[in-house]
Design a protein around this motif. Structure first.
Motif, mmCIF file in Angstrom:
data_model
loop_
_atom_site.group_PDB
_atom_site.id
_atom_site.type_symbol
_atom_site.label_atom_id
_atom_site.label_comp_id
_atom_site.label_asym_id
_atom_site.label_seq_id
_atom_site.Cartn_x
_atom_site.Cartn_y
_atom_site.Cartn_z
ATOM 1 N N GLY A 36 3.289 -2.244 -1.531
ATOM 2 C CA GLY A 36 3.000 -3.243 -2.087
ATOM 3 C C GLY A 36 2.400 -4.402 -1.243
ATOM 4 O O GLY A 36 1.435 -3.995 -0.582
ATOM 5 N N ARG A 37 2.543 -5.601 -1.415
ATOM 6 C CA ARG A 37 1.767 -6.734 -0.680
ATOM 7 C C ARG A 37 2.420 -7.023 0.610
ATOM 8 O O ARG A 37 3.519 -7.276 0.622
ATOM 9 N N GLU A 68 -5.079 6.117 9.664
ATOM 10 C CA GLU A 68 -5.227 4.836 9.698
ATOM 11 C C GLU A 68 -4.420 4.076 10.751
ATOM 12 O O GLU A 68 -3.067 4.382 10.825
ATOM 13 N N SER A 69 -4.873 3.490 11.689
ATOM 14 C CA SER A 69 -4.106 2.805 12.846
ATOM 15 C C SER A 69 -3.092 1.777 12.409
ATOM 16 O O SER A 69 -2.375 1.596 13.268
ATOM 17 N N GLN A 70 -3.040 1.204 11.272
ATOM 18 C CA GLN A 70 -2.307 0.578 10.952
ATOM 19 C C GLN A 70 -0.811 0.937 10.235
ATOM 20 O O GLN A 70 0.091 0.023 10.115
ATOM 21 N N PHE A 71 -0.752 2.118 10.361
ATOM 22 C CA PHE A 71 0.493 2.981 10.027
ATOM 23 C C PHE A 71 1.067 3.692 11.430
ATOM 24 O O PHE A 71 0.136 4.020 12.179
ATOM 25 N N SER A 72 2.319 3.540 11.458
ATOM 26 C CA SER A 72 2.961 4.215 12.715
ATOM 27 C C SER A 72 4.218 4.756 12.278
ATOM 28 O O SER A 72 4.756 4.197 11.296
ATOM 29 N N SER A 73 4.880 5.671 12.974
ATOM 30 C CA SER A 73 6.322 6.092 12.743
ATOM 31 C C SER A 73 7.160 6.347 14.288
ATOM 32 O O SER A 73 6.429 6.759 15.073
ATOM 33 N N THR A 94 -3.638 -5.211 10.099
ATOM 34 C CA THR A 94 -4.272 -6.261 10.858
ATOM 35 C C THR A 94 -5.387 -6.631 10.177
ATOM 36 O O THR A 94 -6.286 -7.493 10.831
ATOM 37 N N ILE A 95 -5.899 -6.054 8.951
ATOM 38 C CA ILE A 95 -7.114 -6.229 8.457
ATOM 39 C C ILE A 95 -6.837 -6.468 6.756
ATOM 40 O O ILE A 95 -6.087 -5.627 6.324
ATOM 41 N N LYS A 96 -7.428 -7.275 6.344
ATOM 42 C CA LYS A 96 -7.115 -7.765 4.701
ATOM 43 C C LYS A 96 -7.742 -6.601 4.163
ATOM 44 O O LYS A 96 -8.956 -6.253 4.312
ATOM 45 N N GLY A 97 -7.128 -5.996 3.154
ATOM 46 C CA GLY A 97 -7.738 -5.116 2.155
ATOM 47 C C GLY A 97 -6.574 -4.309 1.619
ATOM 48 O O GLY A 97 -5.504 -4.633 1.814
ATOM 49 N N ASN A 98 -7.040 -3.016 0.942
ATOM 50 C CA ASN A 98 -6.174 -2.324 0.243
ATOM 51 C C ASN A 98 -5.786 -1.168 1.238
ATOM 52 O O ASN A 98 -6.631 -0.514 1.694
#
Length: 208
Positions: free
Chosen positions: A145-146, A176-181, A204-208
């Motif tokens: 989501g958002r 994609e570095s904005q995801f982690s586990s 960290t970056i605005k977008g989809n």
């Protein structure tokens, strides 16, 4: 008189040999049977062979009829098969990629004697155990989501091993570095075991 098919354990997608054994007190000159091939298994063309120690000029026909392997062994001179026990016919199958137990059944089996009469016999079917791990996921999509910049959100996925051997997840990586586990180093699941895996989205970056 007993016609049996051997049971065995094989690796997933492995090629293995099936043996049909005949233990007999009565002489027979011909043999026929149909074997339904389990879904996901493949008969290896040209692999069906008669045991050279049990034949005397006998011939063998092996053909797929729908999803069944039809085997016909006979003597043009009415010569009996040699011996009273042991493998009569062998052939190769490629196993399914899905672990589990699969039945190999002898159907419409026939032993014929020199007077073209059926020899009374019993049948023992076999079981092929395909060994391996099998990963199953509770979902293939995660919708976060958002999520506001500098915050984070977590979603979860259940990883289950429905196989009969250990499932080794060596690592969890993201393009994609904005995801982690927290489970990124990997883990091992025994047969039937499952684990909840957390996936964190920290934009960290605005977008989809």
């Amino acid at each position: 008189n007993i016609v049996s098919i051997n049971s065995k354990s094989v690796p997933a997608e492995g090629i293995f040999t099936v043996e049909i054994q005949v233990d007999n007190t009565d002489a027979f000159v011909a043999f026929q049977t149909d074997i339904p091939i389990p879904a996901g298994f493949t008969f290896q063309d040209g692999s069906a062979l008669l045991n050279s120690m049990r034949i005397s000029g006998h011939s063998l026909s092996a053909s797929m009829v729908s999803s069944k392997l039809r085997l016909i062994a006979y003597s043009a001179t009415n010569a009996p098969f040699v011996g009273s026990s042991g493998t009569l016919i062998s052939f190769n199958l490629k196993a399914s990629s899905v672990p589990g137990d699969y039945s190999l059944s002898l159907t419409n089996s026939l032993l014929g004697n020199s007077t073209s009469k059926s020899v009374v016999h019993s049948v023992k079917n076999g079981v092929i155990t395909v060994e391996g791990s099998n990963i199953q996921l509770s979902t293939i999509d995660l919708n976060f989501g958002r999520v506001a910049l500098t915050s984070n959100s977590s979603q979860y996925i259940i990883v289950r091993n429905s196989g009969n051997q250990n499932l080794v997840v060596s690592s969890i990586t993201f393009s994609e570095s904005q995801f982690s586990s927290p489970q990124s180093a990997g883990f091992t699941l025994t047969a039937g075991q499952s684990r909840q895996v957390q996936v964190v989205f920290a934009p960290t970056i605005k977008g989809n």
